[in-house]
Design a protein around this motif. Structure first.
Motif, PDB file in Angstrom:
ATOM      1  N   ILE A   8       0.821  -1.210   0.000  1.00  0.00           N
ATOM      2  CA  ILE A   8       0.000   0.000   0.000  1.00  0.00           C
ATOM      3  C   ILE A   8       0.858   1.265   0.000  1.00  0.00           C
ATOM      4  O   ILE A   8       0.468   2.280  -0.561  1.00  0.00           O
ATOM      5  CB  ILE A   8      -0.947   0.009   1.218  1.00  0.00           C
ATOM      6  CG1 ILE A   8      -1.966  -1.142   1.097  1.00  0.00           C
ATOM      7  CG2 ILE A   8      -1.651   1.351   1.379  1.00  0.00           C
ATOM      8  CD1 ILE A   8      -2.855  -1.057  -0.123  1.00  0.00           C
ATOM      9  N   THR A 263      -7.726  -8.531  -4.245  1.00  0.00           N
ATOM     10  CA  THR A 263      -6.448  -7.872  -3.976  1.00  0.00           C
ATOM     11  C   THR A 263      -6.312  -7.644  -2.479  1.00  0.00           C
ATOM     12  O   THR A 263      -7.177  -6.998  -1.858  1.00  0.00           O
ATOM     13  CB  THR A 263      -6.341  -6.530  -4.712  1.00  0.00           C
ATOM     14  OG1 THR A 263      -6.378  -6.756  -6.123  1.00  0.00           O
ATOM     15  CG2 THR A 263      -5.037  -5.825  -4.352  1.00  0.00           C
ATOM     16  N   GLY A 265      -4.128  -5.825   0.213  1.00  0.00           N
ATOM     17  CA  GLY A 265      -3.129  -4.779   0.395  1.00  0.00           C
ATOM     18  C   GLY A 265      -2.397  -4.966   1.711  1.00  0.00           C
ATOM     19  O   GLY A 265      -3.019  -5.196   2.750  1.00  0.00           O
ATOM     20  N   VAL A 320      -4.422   2.472  -1.036  1.00  0.00           N
ATOM     21  CA  VAL A 320      -5.548   1.539  -1.088  1.00  0.00           C
ATOM     22  C   VAL A 320      -6.327   1.732  -2.384  1.00  0.00           C
ATOM     23  O   VAL A 320      -6.716   0.754  -3.055  1.00  0.00           O
ATOM     24  CB  VAL A 320      -6.471   1.742   0.139  1.00  0.00           C
ATOM     25  CG1 VAL A 320      -7.807   1.036  -0.059  1.00  0.00           C
ATOM     26  CG2 VAL A 320      -5.794   1.221   1.402  1.00  0.00           C
ATOM     27  N   GLN A 323      -4.264   0.487  -5.490  1.00  0.00           N
ATOM     28  CA  GLN A 323      -4.170  -0.968  -5.533  1.00  0.00           C
ATOM     29  C   GLN A 323      -5.530  -1.632  -5.725  1.00  0.00           C
ATOM     30  O   GLN A 323      -5.589  -2.841  -5.999  1.00  0.00           O
ATOM     31  CB  GLN A 323      -3.519  -1.512  -4.249  1.00  0.00           C
ATOM     32  CG  GLN A 323      -2.063  -1.099  -4.058  1.00  0.00           C
ATOM     33  CD  GLN A 323      -1.118  -1.751  -5.051  1.00  0.00           C
ATOM     34  OE1 GLN A 323      -1.528  -2.299  -6.073  1.00  0.00           O
ATOM     35  NE2 GLN A 323       0.168  -1.709  -4.757  1.00  0.00           N
ATOM     36  N   ALA A 325      -7.568  -2.306  -3.389  1.00  0.00           N
ATOM     37  CA  ALA A 325      -7.542  -3.320  -2.330  1.00  0.00           C
ATOM     38  C   ALA A 325      -8.949  -3.696  -1.885  1.00  0.00           C
ATOM     39  O   ALA A 325      -9.803  -2.838  -1.650  1.00  0.00           O
ATOM     40  CB  ALA A 325      -6.734  -2.819  -1.142  1.00  0.00           C
ATOM     41  N   ILE A 328      -7.260  -5.641   3.760  1.00  0.00           N
ATOM     42  CA  ILE A 328      -5.938  -5.210   4.222  1.00  0.00           C
ATOM     43  C   ILE A 328      -5.359  -6.221   5.208  1.00  0.00           C
ATOM     44  O   ILE A 328      -6.072  -6.755   6.062  1.00  0.00           O
ATOM     45  CB  ILE A 328      -6.023  -3.829   4.913  1.00  0.00           C
ATOM     46  CG1 ILE A 328      -6.427  -2.743   3.917  1.00  0.00           C
ATOM     47  CG2 ILE A 328      -4.705  -3.470   5.599  1.00  0.00           C
ATOM     48  CD1 ILE A 328      -5.406  -2.437   2.861  1.00  0.00           C
ATOM     49  N   CYS A 407     -11.024   0.694   4.035  1.00  0.00           N
ATOM     50  CA  CYS A 407     -10.915  -0.694   3.559  1.00  0.00           C
ATOM     51  C   CYS A 407     -10.848  -1.630   4.762  1.00  0.00           C
ATOM     52  O   CYS A 407     -10.161  -1.328   5.753  1.00  0.00           O
ATOM     53  CB  CYS A 407      -9.675  -0.871   2.688  1.00  0.00           C
ATOM     54  SG  CYS A 407      -9.544  -2.482   1.885  1.00  0.00           S
TER      55      CYS A 407
END
Length: 426
Positions: A8, A263, A265, A320, A323, A325, A328, A407
């Motif tokens: 991240i 995904t 992160g 974030v 990516q 994301a 996390i 996230c």
């Protein structure tokens, strides 16, 4: 299931540790970009390992590891890295390590050129690791690269290609920088010594991954560095020379026809940065040194002391988003256990104006951190395995970060060992 594990922030978030942990549920782990300019440190029951080029899944015997076409490969370094792992009892064969025939080779003259340019820049240097990464990616896009697949061609064809490229390269090395001329025969012998022994590992990895996806295999894509080092979306020009974001994973792996399902992160509970460039949240003096020592913040590839700071809300929220994301993994929460109060960079100020979004250019260079302090927990949390085991202040800190970046935090690392983590319930 196709999952990307990405950083991240500026890199060094603990991706290798999380790939090693999560790879238990995956059949294939793929490195899709970068070279040996950064490292992943993994600690498990087999020992402590620093991986620069090899995918972190190499530490699991039943996982197939792939080095994709987006990776740049220093043959000598890869041989040495493989040798250290083999000596430690790690199995490496053509069946569990596959190298893309389209991956570019990082030659000794790339390392030389990297060093010459950093020396020329002097105080304006980019903070390169001096491992040839920018020059080799530059040559890739100049269409002057030697690819792993070239090692499978005839020696005559390979020699001719090396001779043509070194003649061109000497225009800058010898006639530009005034350094000693590159000898084509030396380069050919270097490739023979370190490259030919890898030929059994070289294949069309894109076809291999695509077939595996058709069979329903679980595939993990592993990034090097983080979103803020991405060539397009990072703190340019203080970036890496490749795309570190999850969206590039299928491309750098040879399967641009595939889409990611998830995904993950990776994000530290505080901020760290290796190298030059703007790092707004940076702490200095005793406060920084205590944090650096508590987190053992020294580069896995270079050994350089990392710059450290409190958790950076703007940079992390931006990372974030870049990516994409879905969830996390928060690492190194345990490092903050010595603090009575925990510093958090909640925003940036430029000429008295508070910024709401992560900036670029001059604004980023001039940005000053806006710091707040939240309550610490000041007790060892390495034995915690459930959220309710954590002190209330630690739970509140995790919740604070989750809301700040927008996230869900799915995993919380409370120690360096493989089993020292918490899965946060839905």
């Amino acid at each position: 299931m196709l999952t990307a594990i990405t950083g991240i922030n500026w890199g060094d978030e603990g991706k290798g540790r999380m790939v090693d942990l999560l790879s238990e549920d995956y059949d294939i782990v793929v490195r899709y970009q970068g070279g040996n300019n950064a490292g992943h440190t993994v600690i498990n029951e087999k020992g402590k390992f620093v991986l620069n080029l090899l995918p972190s899944g190499i530490l699991r015997e039943d996982v197939v590891n792939v080095m994709g076409n987006g990776v740049v490969i220093d043959l000598k370094h890869l041989n040495e890295e493989m040798g250290r792992l083999i000596d430690a009892g790690i199995k490496i064969t053509p069946e569990n390590l596959k190298i893309s025939d389209r991956a570019i080779i990082c030659m000794p003259y790339h390392v030389q050129q990297d060093c010459l340019e950093e020396e020329r820049l002097k105080d304006a240097k980019y903070g390169s690791t001096r491992r040839g990464i920018a020059p080799v990616y530059g040559d890739k896009y100049m269409k002057k690269g030697i690819r792993m697949g070239d090692l499978l061609d005839s020696e005559e064809a390979l020699r001719a290609k090396i001779e043509g490229i070194t003649e061109w390269k000497n225009l800058s090395i010898e006639k530009g920088y005034g350094a000693e001329k590159i000898d084509a025969e030396e380069m050919f012998n270097w490739i023979k010594e370190y490259g030919f022994k890898l030929r059994d590992h070289i294949c069309d990895t894109g076809l291999f991954i695509d077939n595996a996806a058709k069979e329903g295999k679980n595939i993990m894509f592993e990034a090097q560095l983080g979103a803020l080092r991405d060539i397009d979306f990072g703190i340019y020009p203080f970036t890496s020379s490749s795309s570190t974001i999850a969206a590039y994973a299928p491309i750098g792996s040879g399967v641009p026809n595939r889409k990611l399902d998830c995904t993950v992160g990776i994000m530290k509970a505080y901020s760290t940065c290796v190298g030059e460039g703007p790092f707004t949240a940076e702490l200095f003096g005793e406060e920084a040194e205590h944090l650096r020592k508590a987190g053992n913040e020294y580069g896995a590839a270079t050994g350089r002391p990392r710059r450290v700071g409190g958790f950076d809300v703007l940079a992390s929220r931006y990372g974030v988003r870049m990516q994409g994301a879905d969830e996390i993994a928060l690492t190194k929460l345990d490092v903050l256990s010595y603090m009575d109060e925990i510093p958090v960079c909640t925003g940036y100020a430029v000429n008295g104006e508070k910024l709401d979004e992560f900036p670029i250019g001059e604004k980023l260079e001039k940005a000053e951190p806006v710091y707040e302090y939240v309550k610490g927990w000041h007790e060892d949390i390495s034995g915690c395995r459930k959220m309710e085991d954590l002190p209330e202040a630690a739970r509140e800190y995790v919740k604070y970060i989750e809301e700040a970046v927008g996230c869900k935090i799915k995993y919380v690392s409370v120690g360096a060992a493989r089993e020292e983590y918490i899965v946060v319930p839905d």
